[in-house]
Design an enzyme around this catalytic site. Structure first.
Site, short mmCIF file in Angstrom:
data_model
loop_
_atom_site.label_atom_id
_atom_site.label_comp_id
_atom_site.label_asym_id
_atom_site.label_seq_id
_atom_site.Cartn_x
_atom_site.Cartn_y
_atom_site.Cartn_z
N ARG A 142 0.87 -1.14 0.13
CA ARG A 142 0.04 -0.04 0.10
C ARG A 142 0.73 1.30 0.03
O ARG A 142 0.58 2.26 -0.73
CB ARG A 142 -0.97 0.17 1.35
CG ARG A 142 -1.82 1.36 1.42
CD ARG A 142 -2.90 1.25 2.28
NE ARG A 142 -2.88 0.37 3.39
CZ ARG A 142 -2.35 0.43 4.52
NH1 ARG A 142 -1.61 1.58 4.68
NH2 ARG A 142 -2.38 -0.40 5.30
N TYR A 160 -16.87 17.14 -14.87
CA TYR A 160 -17.16 15.70 -14.92
C TYR A 160 -18.06 15.22 -13.99
O TYR A 160 -17.90 15.74 -12.61
CB TYR A 160 -15.84 15.08 -14.66
CG TYR A 160 -15.99 13.60 -14.53
CD1 TYR A 160 -16.32 12.63 -15.53
CD2 TYR A 160 -15.70 12.76 -13.45
CE1 TYR A 160 -16.71 11.39 -15.50
CE2 TYR A 160 -15.91 11.49 -13.31
CZ TYR A 160 -16.36 10.70 -14.29
OH TYR A 160 -16.51 9.46 -14.23
N ASP A 220 -7.76 19.39 -13.87
CA ASP A 220 -8.04 17.70 -14.43
C ASP A 220 -7.70 17.78 -15.72
O ASP A 220 -8.31 18.44 -16.61
CB ASP A 220 -9.26 17.53 -14.08
CG ASP A 220 -9.89 16.05 -14.41
OD1 ASP A 220 -9.27 15.61 -15.15
OD2 ASP A 220 -10.80 15.65 -13.87
N LYS A 222 -8.48 6.91 -19.35
CA LYS A 222 -8.87 7.25 -20.41
C LYS A 222 -7.55 7.38 -21.32
O LYS A 222 -7.24 6.25 -21.70
CB LYS A 222 -9.62 8.93 -20.16
CG LYS A 222 -10.54 8.68 -19.15
CD LYS A 222 -11.73 8.17 -19.36
CE LYS A 222 -12.74 8.07 -18.12
NZ LYS A 222 -13.02 9.19 -17.47
C1 LIG Z 1 -13.39 9.57 -15.85
C2 LIG Z 1 -12.87 10.79 -15.40
C3 LIG Z 1 -12.83 11.07 -13.99
C4 LIG Z 1 -12.86 9.90 -13.14
O1 LIG Z 1 -11.99 9.03 -13.19
P1 LIG Z 1 -12.04 7.30 -12.81
O2 LIG Z 1 -10.69 6.67 -13.43
O3 LIG Z 1 -13.49 6.93 -13.72
O4 LIG Z 1 -12.42 7.24 -11.51
C5 LIG Z 1 -12.15 12.15 -13.78
N1 LIG Z 1 -12.39 13.35 -14.35
C6 LIG Z 1 -12.61 13.19 -15.82
C7 LIG Z 1 -12.54 14.30 -16.90
C8 LIG Z 1 -13.03 12.13 -16.26
O5 LIG Z 1 -13.09 11.89 -17.89
#
Ligand SMILES: *Cc1c(COP(=O)(O)O)cnc(C)c1O
Length: 379
Positions: A46, A98, A170, A195
């Site tokens: 961890r 998001y 982000d 993504k």
């Molecule tokens: C998918 C996404 C998240 C969250 O990520 P996860 O891996 O699904 O927890 C946060 N911000 C954006 C812009 C996203 O597309």
């Protein structure tokens, strides 16, 4: 080192025991100590794991940061950053955030006494209006999801600095291939690695990248204390995905441009949202801070009827109807019922997210086939 070389080499090194060129999956929870406290830097997975360490170092290098921290999901990374705050603190974020970020902010952290303001951040005056001495975080997502508004990172950094707040970006939609927020004055970059960074729709993971040593220590403490860490196999998959980030992104951008232009010229298509268009309201900012404009496109059909949008989504074949984005394969989605269903209808409409909006994550297939698919579905 230039970007494409970094995606392949930065942060990773051959395994010292065998010479394996690819980072091994250290599938272990614990590490043998020679004598109590006498170990090789690894005690418990961890806290540290060699596969994760190499991924974290690679991520730091790609964003021109000093430190990377990997998490079990993008939301776990987001959660870790918000845990820096105390009751009474305030956060300013964008009103077409998001959906999952909106949900954790309003449903998990608001009841704990943290206040969130959601404003149309592409207009920086709307941010300045909400700044006060309790402002601790300014949370930017750019381009936004799904309306592809572009927020000026350098301008947001100036507002954050003046307010004594941290600027978080982000960068999930852009990746460091398109923009490196730390170079524009951001304090923290947060990712859903699920993504574009992983890029193959085969893993859920997240990360934070930053420069500051002290802030890194606090976040690393939280990462270990709260335990939202990823397993080594997932770290391996993202390391593998990163090696082609630059060529995947290049193709996502090329295909994105061709499809945005096709849709815009289509008589049955209404508004097309894509920051590469010169007439996009934030095109100038996009051209200033991004290297290219990405493969995310949203559009509405002429007449703006939800049933028409659903019919197109059902007819598309190559574009798979699914949540998520950023994989090699093309996806389509209906934000109002899928990714953004957790945002109340009233808030959605206020932000300009209509019920007929279709979102495309353009993959890296041959673009002629993707356009054929759109042609048969839209008619
Ligand atoms: C998918 C996404 C998240 C969250 O990520 P996860 O891996 O699904 O927890 C946060 N911000 C954006 C812009 C996203 O597309």
């Amino acid at each position: 080192m230039k970007f494409g070389t970094k995606t392949i080499h930065a942060g990773v090194h051959p395994d010292p025991t065998t010479g394996a060129i690819m980072t091994p999956i250290y599938q272990t929870s614990t590490y043998v100590q020679r004598s109590p406290g006498d170990h090789k830097g690894y005690e418990y997975s961890r806290t540290h794991n060699p596969t994760r360490t190499q991924l974290q170092d690679a991520l730091a290098a790609l964003d021109n940061g000093q430190h990377g921290l990997a998490f079990a999901s993008g939301m776990a990374a987001t959660d870790c950053i918000v845990k820096l705050l105390k009751p009474g603190d305030e956060v300013i974020s964008t009103n077409d955030l998001y959906g999952g970020s909106y949900r954790i902010f309003t449903k998990v952290y608001e009841p704990l006494g943290i206040k969130f303001h959601f404003v149309p951040m592409h207009d920086m005056a709307s941010v300045r209006e909400k700044v006060n001495e309790r402002t601790k975080l300014i949370w930017v997502e750019t381009p936004t999801n799904p309306l592809l508004n572009v927020i000026d990172i350098a301008a947001a950094a100036a507002v954050a600095k003046e307010a004594g707040a941290l600027l978080v970006v982000d960068n999930t939609f852009s990746t460091p291939y398109l923009q490196t927020p730390l170079d524009l004055g951001a304090d923290l970059v947060v990712y859903s690695l699920t993504k574009y960074m992983g890029g193959h729709s085969d893993v859920v993971m997240g990360a934070i990248v930053l420069k500051d040593d002290e802030l890194h220590e606090r976040l690393r403490f939280l990462q270990n204390a709260c335990g939202g860490t990823p397993g080594p196999q997932d770290c391996f998959l993202v390391l593998r995905g990163l090696k082609t980030l630059h060529i995947r992104m290049q193709r996502h951008c090329e295909n994105g441009r061709a499809i945005a232009e096709y849709l815009q010229a289509h008589p049955k298509v209404g508004k097309v949202y894509w920051p590469g268009f010169e007439q996009h309201p934030n095109h100038e900012v996009a051209a200033k801070q991004m290297r290219d404009f990405g493969g995310m496109i949203s559009f509405v059909l002429d007449g703006d009827r939800k049933e028409d949008a659903i019919a197109v989504l059902e007819k598309l074949e190559l574009f798979a109807l699914a949540e998520s984005l950023g994989g090699v394969e093309s996806l389509c989605g209906h934000p109002a019922t899928m990714t953004h269903a957790s945002i109340p209808a009233e808030e959605r409409l206020k932000a300009g997210l209509s019920d007929s909006l279709i979102r495309l994550s353009v993959g890296i297939e041959d673009v002629e086939d993707l356009i054929e698919d759109l042609k048969q579905a839209i008619g």
